[in-house]
Write a protein that holds these residues in place. Structure first.
Motif, PDB file in Angstrom:
ATOM      1  N   GLU A  43       0.832  -1.215   0.000  1.00  0.00           N
ATOM      2  CA  GLU A  43       0.000   0.000   0.000  1.00  0.00           C
ATOM      3  C   GLU A  43       0.862   1.258   0.000  1.00  0.00           C
ATOM      4  N   GLU A  44       1.892   1.259   0.836  1.00  0.00           N
ATOM      5  CA  GLU A  44       2.760   2.452   0.902  1.00  0.00           C
ATOM      6  C   GLU A  44       3.539   2.647  -0.403  1.00  0.00           C
ATOM      7  N   SER A  45       4.002   1.521  -0.998  1.00  0.00           N
ATOM      8  CA  SER A  45       4.784   1.647  -2.241  1.00  0.00           C
ATOM      9  C   SER A  45       3.914   2.257  -3.340  1.00  0.00           C
ATOM     10  N   ARG A  46       2.621   1.928  -3.309  1.00  0.00           N
ATOM     11  CA  ARG A  46       1.712   2.485  -4.329  1.00  0.00           C
ATOM     12  C   ARG A  46       1.373   3.939  -4.017  1.00  0.00           C
ATOM     13  N   ARG A  47       1.113   4.207  -2.731  1.00  0.00           N
ATOM     14  CA  ARG A  47       0.735   5.568  -2.340  1.00  0.00           C
ATOM     15  C   ARG A  47       1.887   6.539  -2.635  1.00  0.00           C
ATOM     16  N   GLN A  48       3.120   6.061  -2.353  1.00  0.00           N
ATOM     17  CA  GLN A  48       4.276   6.952  -2.538  1.00  0.00           C
ATOM     18  C   GLN A  48       4.903   6.811  -3.923  1.00  0.00           C
ATOM     19  N   GLN A  49       4.323   5.974  -4.742  1.00  0.00           N
ATOM     20  CA  GLN A  49       4.819   5.755  -6.110  1.00  0.00           C
ATOM     21  C   GLN A  49       6.322   5.476  -6.131  1.00  0.00           C
ATOM     22  N   TRP A  50       6.703   4.401  -5.458  1.00  0.00           N
ATOM     23  CA  TRP A  50       8.118   4.019  -5.431  1.00  0.00           C
ATOM     24  C   TRP A  50       8.629   3.783  -6.845  1.00  0.00           C
ATOM     25  N   PRO A  51       9.923   4.076  -7.083  1.00  0.00           N
ATOM     26  CA  PRO A  51      10.489   3.830  -8.409  1.00  0.00           C
ATOM     27  C   PRO A  51      10.541   2.338  -8.760  1.00  0.00           C
ATOM     28  N   ARG A  61      14.185   3.960   1.512  1.00  0.00           N
ATOM     29  CA  ARG A  61      15.541   4.530   1.569  1.00  0.00           C
ATOM     30  C   ARG A  61      16.557   3.610   0.895  1.00  0.00           C
ATOM     31  N   LEU A  62      16.352   2.315   1.022  1.00  0.00           N
ATOM     32  CA  LEU A  62      17.274   1.358   0.389  1.00  0.00           C
ATOM     33  C   LEU A  62      17.173   1.408  -1.131  1.00  0.00           C
ATOM     34  N   ILE A  63      15.961   1.344  -1.625  1.00  0.00           N
ATOM     35  CA  ILE A  63      15.813   1.242  -3.084  1.00  0.00           C
ATOM     36  C   ILE A  63      16.144   2.558  -3.787  1.00  0.00           C
ATOM     37  N   THR A  64      16.129   3.645  -3.024  1.00  0.00           N
ATOM     38  CA  THR A  64      16.485   4.920  -3.635  1.00  0.00           C
ATOM     39  C   THR A  64      17.948   5.281  -3.364  1.00  0.00           C
ATOM     40  N   GLY A  65      18.667   4.379  -2.683  1.00  0.00           N
ATOM     41  CA  GLY A  65      20.095   4.579  -2.478  1.00  0.00           C
ATOM     42  C   GLY A  65      20.442   5.493  -1.316  1.00  0.00           C
ATOM     43  N   ALA A  66      19.444   5.869  -0.504  1.00  0.00           N
ATOM     44  CA  ALA A  66      19.731   6.731   0.646  1.00  0.00           C
ATOM     45  C   ALA A  66      20.429   5.948   1.759  1.00  0.00           C
ATOM     46  N   VAL A  67      20.252   4.630   1.748  1.00  0.00           N
ATOM     47  CA  VAL A  67      20.989   3.752   2.660  1.00  0.00           C
ATOM     48  C   VAL A  67      21.764   2.799   1.774  1.00  0.00           C
ATOM     49  N   THR A  68      23.049   2.604   2.088  1.00  0.00           N
ATOM     50  CA  THR A  68      23.823   1.684   1.241  1.00  0.00           C
ATOM     51  C   THR A  68      24.291   0.483   2.042  1.00  0.00           C
ATOM     52  N   ALA A  69      24.632  -0.554   1.300  1.00  0.00           N
ATOM     53  CA  ALA A  69      25.039  -1.806   1.931  1.00  0.00           C
ATOM     54  C   ALA A  69      26.387  -1.657   2.593  1.00  0.00           C
ATOM     55  N   PRO A  70      26.679  -2.518   3.567  1.00  0.00           N
ATOM     56  CA  PRO A  70      27.958  -2.427   4.249  1.00  0.00           C
ATOM     57  C   PRO A  70      29.111  -2.607   3.272  1.00  0.00           C
ATOM     58  N   GLY A  71      30.120  -1.766   3.399  1.00  0.00           N
ATOM     59  CA  GLY A  71      31.306  -1.904   2.556  1.00  0.00           C
ATOM     60  C   GLY A  71      31.132  -1.362   1.156  1.00  0.00           C
ATOM     61  N   ARG A  72      29.958  -0.774   0.904  1.00  0.00           N
ATOM     62  CA  ARG A  72      29.746  -0.255  -0.445  1.00  0.00           C
ATOM     63  C   ARG A  72      29.690   1.259  -0.405  1.00  0.00           C
ATOM     64  N   ILE A  73      30.340   1.906  -1.343  1.00  0.00           N
ATOM     65  CA  ILE A  73      30.329   3.371  -1.350  1.00  0.00           C
ATOM     66  C   ILE A  73      29.418   3.818  -2.472  1.00  0.00           C
ATOM     67  N   GLY A  74      28.499   4.676  -2.147  1.00  0.00           N
ATOM     68  CA  GLY A  74      27.609   5.228  -3.166  1.00  0.00           C
ATOM     69  C   GLY A  74      26.528   4.280  -3.609  1.00  0.00           C
TER      70      GLY A  74
END
Ligand code: GAR
Length: 196
Positions: free
Chosen positions: A19-27, A183-196
Motif C-alpha cells: 500500500e505504501e509503495s503504491r501511495r508513494q509511487q516508489w520507483p 531509503r534502500l531502493i532509492t540509495g539513501a541507505v547503502t550496503a555495508p562496505g559499499r560506497i555510493g
C-alpha cells in the motif's frame, strides 16, 4: 527491476509495504510475493492487492539449494532486484545470499541482538523488559543477524500483555519498514562496505 516480499504468515507487513509503495509511487514496484506456507493468510492479501504470488513449500524439493534455485528462477522472471523478508520464518541459504549480496533485508520484532528467532514478542514480555522494539537489518547466513539498518524502541507498559504489546510492535513495524525499504531502493541507505 522490482521488489519481492517473502512471507510465511499473516502478511500485515506485506500489505503495508504494497500500500505504501503504491501511495508513494516508489520507483521500484513490489511485483512478487513468495510464500513458503501454502494456505497462509498473506496469500489472500496478495490476491486482494493484485500482487502475483508464488506459493511453494520447501518440502517439495530435495534440499534447500534446490528450493532456492527454483525461487531464483521465479525471481529472475519478475526481474527482482531486492528481497524484503516480512515474517518469512526460514533461514536464507547460500544460493539466494550469493545471488542477492546485501540485497535481502529483514524485519524482526525486537531490538536485536536481544530476542532473536521465533516468538520475540512473547520472549520480551516474559523476560519483563521495559523497552523492546523493532529492527530492520541486512540478511546474512545467521538467524536474525546481519548489519543493522534501523531500530525503533517500543515501550512495554505495566498493563501490557502479549496481545497489546504485539499490537504496538506491529504499529511500529508498519511505520518503519516502508520507510527503510524506500531509503534502500532509492540509495539513501547503502550496503555495508559499499560506497555510493
Ligand atoms: C512480524 O512481527 C515480523 O517482525 C516477524 O514476524 C511478524 C510477521 O507479521 N518476523 C520475525 O519474527 C523474523 N524472525 P506479519 O505476517 O503480520 O507481517
Amino acid at each position: 527491476m522490482s521488489i519481492a516480499v517473502f512471507a510465511s504468515g499473516s502478511g500485515s507487513n506485506f500489505q503495508t509495504l504494497v500500500e505504501e509503495s503504491r501511495r508513494q509511487q516508489w520507483p521500484l514496484p513490489i511485483r512478487l510475493l513468495v510464500c513458503d506456507k501454502p494456505g497462509a493468510k498473506v496469500l489472500e492479501r496478495a490476491e486482494q492487492l493484485g500482487v502475483p504470488a508464488v506459493s511453494v513449500s520447501p518440502k517439495e524439493f530435495v534440499d534447500k539449494a534446490a528450493f532456492e534455485a527454483f525461487l531464483l528462477s521465479e525471481l529472475s522472471k519478475h526481474q527482482i532486484e531486492w528481497i524484503v523478508l516480512a515474517g518469512y520464518m526460514r533461514l536464507i541459504g547460500s544460493t539466494l545470499l550469493e545471488a542477492y549480496p546485501w540485497r535481502i533485508v529483514n524485519i524482526h520484532p525486537s531490538l536485536l541482538p536481544a530476542f532473536p528467532g521465533k516468538n520475540a514478542i512473547e520472549q520480551a514480555v516474559e523476560y519483563g523488559v521495559k523497552v523492546s522494539g523493532v529492527t530492520v537489518h541486512f540478511v546474512d547466513a545467521g538467524m536474525d543477524t546481519g548489519p543493522i539498518i534501523a531500530q525503533v524502541p517500543v515501550q512495554l507498559d505495566e498493563q501490557d500483555n502479549v496481545e497489546s504489546f504485539a499490537a504496538k510492535i506491529h504499529q511500529a513495524e508498519h511505520r518503519l519498514y516502508p520507510e527503510v525499504v524506500y531509503r534502500l531502493i532509492t540509495g539513501a541507505v547503502t550496503a555495508p562496505g559499499r560506497i555510493g
